[in-house]
Design a protein around this motif. Structure first.
Motif, PDB file in Angstrom:
ATOM      1  N   TYR A 299      89.370  62.611  -4.691  1.00 48.87           N
ATOM      2  CA  TYR A 299      88.205  61.731  -4.524  1.00 48.87           C
ATOM      3  C   TYR A 299      87.140  62.420  -3.673  1.00 48.87           C
ATOM      4  CZ  TYR A 299      89.699  57.195  -6.503  1.00 48.87           C
ATOM      5  OH  TYR A 299      90.034  56.158  -7.343  1.00 48.87           O
TER       6      TYR A 299
ATOM      7  N   ASP B 166      86.750  51.685 -10.353  1.00 48.29           N
ATOM      8  CA  ASP B 166      86.038  51.888  -9.095  1.00 48.29           C
ATOM      9  C   ASP B 166      84.873  52.858  -9.225  1.00 48.29           C
ATOM     10  OD1 ASP B 166      86.919  54.671  -8.655  1.00 48.29           O
ATOM     11  OD2 ASP B 166      88.866  53.857  -8.166  1.00 48.29           O
TER      12      ASP B 166
ATOM     13  N   LEU C  55      81.554  54.949  -6.542  1.00 49.34           N
ATOM     14  CA  LEU C  55      80.985  55.258  -5.227  1.00 49.34           C
ATOM     15  C   LEU C  55      79.467  55.290  -5.383  1.00 49.34           C
ATOM     16  CD1 LEU C  55      81.512  56.123  -2.251  1.00 49.34           C
ATOM     17  CD2 LEU C  55      81.490  58.491  -3.063  1.00 49.34           C
ATOM     18  N   ASN C  56      78.773  54.408  -4.695  1.00 52.84           N
ATOM     19  CA  ASN C  56      77.335  54.247  -4.912  1.00 52.84           C
ATOM     20  C   ASN C  56      76.537  55.548  -4.904  1.00 52.84           C
ATOM     21  OD1 ASN C  56      77.349  51.510  -5.381  1.00 52.84           O
ATOM     22  ND2 ASN C  56      76.637  50.925  -3.343  1.00 52.84           N
TER      23      ASN C  56
ATOM     24  N   GLN D 247      84.752  54.451   1.005  1.00 52.08           N
ATOM     25  CA  GLN D 247      83.474  53.821   0.675  1.00 52.08           C
ATOM     26  C   GLN D 247      83.384  53.412  -0.788  1.00 52.08           C
ATOM     27  OE1 GLN D 247      81.344  53.284   3.338  1.00 52.08           O
ATOM     28  NE2 GLN D 247      83.143  54.106   4.391  1.00 52.08           N
ATOM     29  N   ASN D 248      84.411  53.697  -1.575  1.00 55.06           N
ATOM     30  CA  ASN D 248      84.383  53.308  -2.984  1.00 55.06           C
ATOM     31  C   ASN D 248      84.408  51.786  -3.110  1.00 55.06           C
ATOM     32  OD1 ASN D 248      85.083  55.610  -5.315  1.00 55.06           O
ATOM     33  ND2 ASN D 248      85.429  56.269  -3.200  1.00 55.06           N
ATOM     34  N   TYR D 249      83.783  51.295  -4.173  1.00 52.75           N
ATOM     35  CA  TYR D 249      83.824  49.859  -4.444  1.00 52.75           C
ATOM     36  C   TYR D 249      84.902  49.562  -5.481  1.00 52.75           C
ATOM     37  CZ  TYR D 249      80.737  51.291  -8.356  1.00 52.75           C
ATOM     38  OH  TYR D 249      80.179  51.924  -9.451  1.00 52.75           O
TER      39      TYR D 249
ATOM     40  N   ALA E 266      83.443  63.458  -5.092  1.00 54.25           N
ATOM     41  CA  ALA E 266      82.259  62.824  -4.512  1.00 54.25           C
ATOM     42  C   ALA E 266      81.226  63.859  -4.097  1.00 54.25           C
ATOM     43  CB  ALA E 266      82.664  61.968  -3.311  1.00 54.25           C
TER      44      ALA E 266
ATOM     45  N   THR F 159      85.034  59.732   2.220  1.00 56.73           N
ATOM     46  CA  THR F 159      84.231  58.893   1.329  1.00 56.73           C
ATOM     47  C   THR F 159      85.086  57.977   0.471  1.00 56.73           C
ATOM     48  OG1 THR F 159      84.204  60.549  -0.455  1.00 56.73           O
ATOM     49  CG2 THR F 159      82.475  60.693   1.211  1.00 56.73           C
TER      50      THR F 159
ATOM     51  N   GLY G 110      81.952  46.620  -2.489  1.00 63.35           N
ATOM     52  CA  GLY G 110      81.884  47.856  -1.720  1.00 63.35           C
ATOM     53  C   GLY G 110      82.121  47.593  -0.244  1.00 63.35           C
TER      54      GLY G 110
ATOM     55  N   THR H  48      77.222  58.509  -5.627  1.00 64.37           N
ATOM     56  CA  THR H  48      77.495  59.399  -6.754  1.00 64.37           C
ATOM     57  C   THR H  48      76.889  58.890  -8.056  1.00 64.37           C
ATOM     58  OG1 THR H  48      79.557  58.331  -7.469  1.00 64.37           O
ATOM     59  CG2 THR H  48      79.717  59.996  -5.719  1.00 64.37           C
TER      60      THR H  48
END
Length: 445
Positions: free
Chosen positions: A133, A93, A95-96, A252-254, A137, A249, A389, A98
């Motif tokens: 997490y 996974d 997070l955009n 919001q992880n993909y 982030a 957040t 995401g 980051t």
């Protein structure tokens, strides 16, 4: 000093929304699937052997079991091995904002720490993981906002690991502060674009992030002092931490559908969309034009010599999809690296930067693809953002299908039991040790 809010968030009883806790369980099990899927990679074998030989525990009470291996190492050593193993199959996974990855460091750290906490409940483990997490982030956003270079994830996910460890080992606020400071000071501020230019087993630095984060906790526990973490305490990053406990957040992880650098995913999705709509095959294609953002345009070109090259290649990923109709572990390892059918397609792919896609990075991963067929037809995808995401989440069934593919070398009953822990962990009475027992033996084939 770290703020009272941060100390209370990490060490106290934050109100984690059920949705965040549930998605944390998904991220946990998805990451473990990748760890299982990467167990036979050379990088994984080397790192596990290294941990056993050179990072042994002083006593059995200070040891942790290597995931999908069964041997023992120190707590930091076991986390280092599992994080490096996971990082070397680029399906975990991220997070955009980051520009990187959290789970591949904090999940191995949780597993290494929790072995010494047999009474730890599933819900408490997920709460600790969600907290890590959130800290990681914000450390990432703070680092990216205050330095000129683009550092790998290990530089900042080390702080998420430190927060996780401080919570599980019951450190006080003062020792938490030192743990964060040690983790930041020793975190690997390695340059991401150097790895992109020359892909290796180093990947995103998360193995060292996990190692340093846990080392920081254990040192702080003994009274070792660290310099204040600038990414936590500096005045210019205060706004990055202001919504802690209010904005989660982690949700919001993909979740990645492919074991390929996230930067290539939009182009993969765009080509897959065109293949589905128009039904062409590799032999029908005369050329493929890809417009993408600047960082993706710098991914490895040509045929890969190693699995690392393959996972950091946009053209190779597209060619593998066109030839095989999928991109899984088998498409980035072994014979695939010298497949002449894939090579023929790679030579027909042109990749260019488009400023409009670059302007949307890192919040999005956008590309567009135009396919030219041998019969003269041309078809274009339009602008596509990578799926997985919050904008285009993978269906639950797709996450499960990915997990099954990643764990195909495990006994099917064992793999199913790991997957079912995704739901069981939030149930009253479930111990995290119930999951750990499923993770320690080697893959079955």
């Amino acid at each position: 000093m770290i703020s009272d809010d941060l100390a209370e968030f990490v060490l106290g009883a934050p109100d984690v929304p059920e949705g965040a806790l549930d998605f944390t369980a998904t991220l946990l099990v998805d990451t473990l699937g990748v760890t299982a899927g990467s167990a036979r990679l050379d990088a994984a074998r080397i790192t596990r052997d290294h941990a056993v030989r050179f990072h042994a525990a002083g006593t059995p009470d200070e040891a942790a079991t290597l995931l999908f291996d069964g041997r023992k190492a120190s707590i930091p050593g076991a986390a280092f091995a599992a994080a490096t193993q996971t990082d070397n199959l680029d399906a975990h996974d991220g997070l955009n904002p980051t520009k990187g990855h959290i789970g591949c460091a904090v999940v191995p750290a949780l597993c290494a720490l929790a072995e010494r906490e047999p009474a730890l409940s599933g819900r408490d483990a997920l709460t600790a993981l969600a907290i890590s997490y959130e800290v990681a982030a914000r450390a990432a956003l703070s680092l990216h906002a205050t330095v000129s270079d683009y550092h790998t994830s290990g530089a900042w996910n080390a702080l998420g690991v430190a927060a996780l460890g401080a919570r599980l080992r019951n450190l006080d606020a003062g020792r938490l502060r030192h743990a964060l400071g040690i983790a930041e000071y020793h975190g690997p501020r390695s340059q991401m674009m150097r790895e992109i230019a020359n892909p290796t087993m180093l990947h995103d630095g998360s193995g060292m992030g996990a190692f340093v984060g846990l080392m920081a906790v254990l040192l702080a526990e003994e009274g070792f002092e660290g310099a204040p973490a600038a990414t936590v305490e500096a005045d210019e990053v205060a706004e990055r931490w202001g919504d802690l406990g209010r904005r989660w957040t982690v949700e919001q992880n993909y979740v990645k559908p492919y074991p390929i650098c996230r930067w290539a995913h939009a182009a993969i999705d765009a080509l897959g969309q065109l293949m589905e709509e128009h039904g062409f095959a590799a032999h029908d294609v005369s050329a493929i034009d890809v417009n993408t953002f600047a960082e993706a345009a710098q991914l490895f070109s040509g045929m890969p010599e190693t699995t690392s090259h393959a996972q950091y290649s946009l053209a190779f990923a597209l060619a593998a999809l066109l030839v095989h109709g999928k991109i899984g572990p088998d498409q980035v390892t072994g014979k695939a690296l010298s497949d002449p059918d894939i090579e023929a397609v790679v030579n027909r792919i042109r990749v260019s930067e488009d400023p409009r896609h670059s302007a949307r990075f890192p919040d999005g991963r956008w590309s567009d693809v135009t396919v030219h067929l041998s019969d003269g037809r041309t078809m274009s995808s339009g602008d596509v953002n990578a799926k997985g995401g919050p904008e285009a989440p993978l269906p639950h069934a797709a996450v499960e299908a990915k997990f099954i593919d990643m764990t195909r070398r495990l006994d099917r009953g064992r793999a199913t039991a790991i997957w079912e822990m995704r739901d069981r962990l939030t149930e009253p009475g479930t111990k995290f040790a119930d999951l750990l027992r499923l993770l320690h033996a080697r893959p079955d084939s």
